[in-house]
Each structure stands twice: as structure tokens, then as C-alpha cells.
Design an enzyme around this catalytic site. Structure first.
Site, PDB file in Angstrom:
ATOM      1  CG  HIS A  24      -0.234  -0.288   2.651  1.00  0.00           C
ATOM      2  ND1 HIS A  24      -0.123   0.248   3.164  1.00  0.00           N
ATOM      3  CD2 HIS A  24      -0.971  -1.626   3.020  1.00  0.00           C
ATOM      4  CE1 HIS A  24       0.162  -0.306   4.537  1.00  0.00           C
ATOM      5  NE2 HIS A  24      -0.721  -1.469   4.636  1.00  0.00           N
ATOM      6  CG  HIS A  78      -0.629  -6.449  14.342  1.00  0.00           C
ATOM      7  ND1 HIS A  78      -1.708  -5.364  13.868  1.00  0.00           N
ATOM      8  CD2 HIS A  78      -0.389  -5.940  12.458  1.00  0.00           C
ATOM      9  CE1 HIS A  78      -1.963  -4.235  12.816  1.00  0.00           C
ATOM     10  NE2 HIS A  78      -0.263  -4.911  11.863  1.00  0.00           N
ATOM     11  CD  GLU A  80      -1.937  -3.907   8.830  1.00  0.00           C
ATOM     12  OE1 GLU A  80      -0.646  -3.903   8.895  1.00  0.00           O
ATOM     13  OE2 GLU A  80      -1.635  -2.948   7.701  1.00  0.00           O
ATOM     14  CG  ASP A  82       0.112  -7.740   6.950  1.00  0.00           C
ATOM     15  OD1 ASP A  82      -0.766  -7.401   7.810  1.00  0.00           O
ATOM     16  OD2 ASP A  82       1.435  -7.502   6.891  1.00  0.00           O
ATOM     17  CG  HIS A 144       1.176  -0.757  12.864  1.00  0.00           C
ATOM     18  ND1 HIS A 144       1.043   0.062  11.478  1.00  0.00           N
ATOM     19  CD2 HIS A 144       1.475  -1.791  12.383  1.00  0.00           C
ATOM     20  CE1 HIS A 144       0.772  -0.898  10.639  1.00  0.00           C
ATOM     21  NE2 HIS A 144       0.763  -1.910  11.608  1.00  0.00           N
ATOM     22  CG  ASP A 163       3.283  -5.032  12.076  1.00  0.00           C
ATOM     23  OD1 ASP A 163       4.043  -6.345  11.107  1.00  0.00           O
ATOM     24  OD2 ASP A 163       2.270  -4.445  11.894  1.00  0.00           O
ATOM     25  CE1 TYR A 191       6.558  -3.618   8.475  1.00  0.00           C
ATOM     26  CE2 TYR A 191       7.764  -2.836   9.811  1.00  0.00           C
ATOM     27  CZ  TYR A 191       6.510  -3.967   8.999  1.00  0.00           C
ATOM     28  OH  TYR A 191       5.133  -4.500   9.640  1.00  0.00           O
ATOM     29  CG  HIS A 222       6.068  -8.057   7.750  1.00  0.00           C
ATOM     30  ND1 HIS A 222       5.396  -9.011   7.092  1.00  0.00           N
ATOM     31  CD2 HIS A 222       5.636  -7.391   8.394  1.00  0.00           C
ATOM     32  CE1 HIS A 222       4.300  -8.036   7.359  1.00  0.00           C
ATOM     33  NE2 HIS A 222       4.212  -7.222   7.967  1.00  0.00           N
TER      34      HIS A 222
HETATM   35 FE1  FEO Z   1       0.181  -4.340  10.362  1.00  0.00          FE
HETATM   36 FE2  FEO Z   1       2.902  -6.383   8.968  1.00  0.00          FE
HETATM   37  O1  FEO Z   1       1.007  -5.598   9.549  1.00  0.00           O
END
Ligand code: FEO
Length: 394
Positions: A24, A78, A80, A82, A144, A163, A191, A222
Site C-alpha cells: 500500500h 495483530h 492486520e 497480512d 501500530h 511488526d 520499515y 516480517h
Molecule cells: Fe501491521 Fe505487518 O501488519
């Protein structure tokens, strides 16, 4: 498909997204990983899932170790997508699993997937007994997202940091010391700058809460797992979170007919003459998320634009809008640029810099049409004075 055993009980079962180049708006030239970890103790526990299209890859990796139906717990650090996108697919194979998450996580999962799983809501200090090891939970709201949580595996001493400490990088090697560490650190900095920069104070507080724990591995959601360079990445995070800066000056600009570019190059020469490190980015060709990485440790930011329709060029508006959201800490800034008649870009840039929390400690420089020799000298002096101010703050 290679599974990687990270410690006596913990396996990497995530997915490697070699071909993603845009997260994004954040460019990912080295690809991405979505890290999921399987703890095989007396209880079987999955830490986070992966992005939805990679659900089968996750399930295949788990199946090489245990039958997914045997998973007792899924930790959703989390929500999100992903990290939670594959949760419905995993739950279809492990319908008896309990899903552990914060209250914000619970409401978010229900809203995202319209599923009411067997949830266990985590609160500060909660502990899950897995047998040889225990999981200690540390909610870290706004690192976050409001639901964000990290957890710590006692015994094997692994911090699952979600994250935090992540990097967008694809590789077949899972540990920091198996990869080019300068590449890993570069991606960790990018990042932080693009994802966590807004939350610097929260980052510092979170590190304070976990730094007393003995940690053998830091396993983010990640990129690579940290095992050798843990002190370095923690120190970098503390510096970034505290807004520590260097004597670097970033000059970011765009130009219509070349006058603002002439100004930018003279200003850069002035910055260099002062002894500071200068970096020049023309935003019609530069990658915004890379520029934001370079801005992270810079003490000074000079923004230039020609005036178009009484305002700044759109590429500069995009950069400043992004910076306003990230609110970079500890920097001074100023505006510059050329105009034909009204000259509205200068004021608009100053307003955006102020809105981003960047202090205007020196008037900018603007000029009409094409700079003459005297104006070019003025730009050089402007750059030198600005860089001297930056250097005195280091
Ligand atoms: Fe905030 Fe890697 O998702």
C-alpha cells in the site's frame, strides 16, 4: 518446502512473498515475508497466520510438522490482514483451536471475517502454559494498531515481536547472521520509518518493558529472525524512537522549468560547504518510501517546489502529506522554490512542514522566474547557514 526449526520447540511456518513490490504505497524491492511460528510443546500453538493468498503455504508447512487439527491455540498478535488473512483457512482445519488476542483484536477479527471463534481475550500480564514453556503476553496498543500485542516464550527465550523489528525482505535464510546484515538493517530502517515512526514514544516505552527479559531470539512478523544483532537493532530502535538525528540534510524538491532545481543544487553545495552530509531527491523520480527512510535520521529537511496554480507541485504535496502523518521527530526545516507571479508554494510548504511537527528555524528562500548569479549565491549561503544550524543540534 523447507521448514526451519528455530529452537527446540519453535518452527518457522510462514510464507515468502518474493514478488510483492508495493505494500500500500511502501515499495518492497526485496519482496516480503509473512512470518508465522509454530510452537510444538505439550500444547501446539500457532503465532499469527499469513496473508490470505498464502494460507495453503502456511498449512502445508504446518502439516509437515503436525496435523493442523492438533493446534490448540492460535495467537493473533495483530489483526492486520497480512497476519490474520489466513485465520479463517486455519480455523477451518483446526476448528477446536482457541484464538488468543486483545479485546481490540477480538472485535476486529469479528468485523473482518464475520466469524465468532472460541476467543480468549488477553490482558496485560496474562500467561499461557504450554508445558515446557510458557507464553507471556504484552499488549502494545498503537504499535501500530490498537489491537497490537507481542509475546515472550519463557524457557526458550523468544520474543515474538509482531511488526516491531520487522523488515520487508525475501530470503531462504531465516536468521540475521545468515544474510547480508547491511541489507537487513537498511530494510529494518525503512520499515521503522514508514510503519512505526509515528509511534516513537510508544516504541521506547515498549522496549523499556521487555528489555529486562533474557532474549535469545527476536522473531518479528516480517523478515529475518534476529539472533546475533539483537543489541544493535534494539539500540537503533531506541535512537529512532527518541528522535535522535545526525548532521544529514535532505533536500527534496520538484521543478517545472528547472529554476527550483538550480536552487536545490546551489543549496546542496552550501550544505556540503558547511561540512554536513547532503542528499538530493527530485520527487518526480524519487521513491517516496525510500526518501522517508533517509529522512528518519536526518537533522534537517529542505523542501522545494515551483509554484503551480498558487500552490506546490503535486509530488511535493504527496511527500508532505505522508510526512504529516508520520510526524518525524527532532528535525528543523525550511522551504525554497521559484515562482512566476503569485508564489503560493512557499507558504503552503511551510504550513505543511509545521503540520508535520518540523520546526521552521530559518526563513526559506524564494525567487521570481530564473535565478541570477546573486540569487544563486544567496541559495548557497542559505544552504550553508541551514546546515550549520543542523550541525549545532547534533
Ligand atoms: Fe501491521 Fe505487518 O501488519
Amino acid at each position: 518446502m523447507n521448514n526451519v526449526k528455530l529452537s527446540e520447540s519453535v518452527y518457522f511456518v510462514g510464507a515468502v512473498d518474493w514478488n510483492l513490490r508495493d505494500f500500500h504505497g511502501y515499495t518492497t524491492p526485496r519482496g516480503v515475508t509473512y512470518n508465522s511460528y509454530l510452537i510444538v510443546d505439550e500444547k501446539i500453538c500457532l503465532i499469527d497466520t499469513v496473508k490470505e493468498p498464502f494460507a495453503q503455504e502456511l498449512l502445508d508447512r504446518v502439516s509437515q510438522i503436525v496435523d493442523p487439527a492438533k493446534i490448540d491455540y492460535i495467537i493473533t498478535n495483530h489483526i492486520e490482514p497480512d497476519h490474520s488473512g489466513a485465520l479463517p483457512a486455519v480455523m477451518a482445519r483446526a476448528p477446536q483451536a482457541k484464538v488468543l488476542l486483545t479485546e481490540h483484536g477480538r472485535t476486529g477479527i469479528i468485523k473482518h471475517y464475520q466469524q465468532n471463534y472460541d476467543f480468549q481475550v488477553i490482558k496485560e500480564g496474562d500467561v499461557l502454559d504450554l508445558g515446557r514453556n510458557k507464553l507471556q503476553f504484552v499488549p502494545v496498543p498503537m504499535l501500530h494498531w490498537p489491537d497490537s500485542m507481542i509475546c515472550y516464550l519463557t524457557g526458550e527465550q523468544i520474543l515474538f515481536s509482531n511488526d516491531v523489528f520487522g523488515q520487508h525482505i525475501s530470503t531462504t535464510k531465516r536468521f540475521d547472521d545468515e544474510n547480508d546484515i547491511s541489507e537487513v538493517m537498511y530494510e529494518a530502517e525503512k520499515y521503522y520509518a514508514n510503519i512505526l515512526q509515528l509511534f516513537g514514544k510508544t516504541v521506547v516505552k515498549a522496549i523499556d518493558r521487555v528489555k529486562a527479559l533474557p532474549v535469545k531470539l527476536v522473531a518479528p512478523s516480517h523478515g529475518i529472525v534476529w539472533r546475533t544483532h539483537i543489541p544493535e537493532i534494539i539500540a537503533r530502535y531506541q535512537d529512532w524512537g527518541q528522535g535522535k538525528t545526525t548532521g544529514k540534510v535532505i533536500i527534496a524538491y520538484d521543478t517545472m522549468w528547472g529554476s527550483t532545481e538550480l536552487m536545490a543544487r546551489q543549496i546542496l553545495d552550501g550544505v556540503a560547504a558547511a561540512g554536513a552530509t547532503g542528499k538530493l531527491y527530485r520527487m518526480s523520480t524519487a521513491d517516496r518510501s525510500e526518501v522517508v527512510r533517509d529522512i528518519l535520521e536526518a537533522g534537517g529537511l529542505l523542501i522545494g517546489s515551483s509554484t503551480l496554480n498558487n500552490g506546490m507541485l503535486p509530488n511535493m504535496g504527496a511527500l508532505l502529506t505522508y510526512l504529516k502523518g508520520l510526524r518525524p521527530a527532532g528535525k528543523i526545516g525550511a522551504a525554497f522554490g521559484a515562482y512566476g507571479w503569485g508564489g503560493g508554494a512557499h507558504k503552503a510548504i511551510e504550513e505543511m512542514l509545521t503540520g508535520a511537527g518540523i520546526a521552521l528555524e530559518q526563513p526559506g528562500v524564494s525567487l521570481k522566474w530564473v535565478p541570477d548569479d546573486a540569487e544563486l549565491t544567496k541559495c548557497f549561503e542559505f544552504g550553508r547557514q541551514f546546515a550549520n544550524k543542523v550541525l549545532t543540534r547534533v
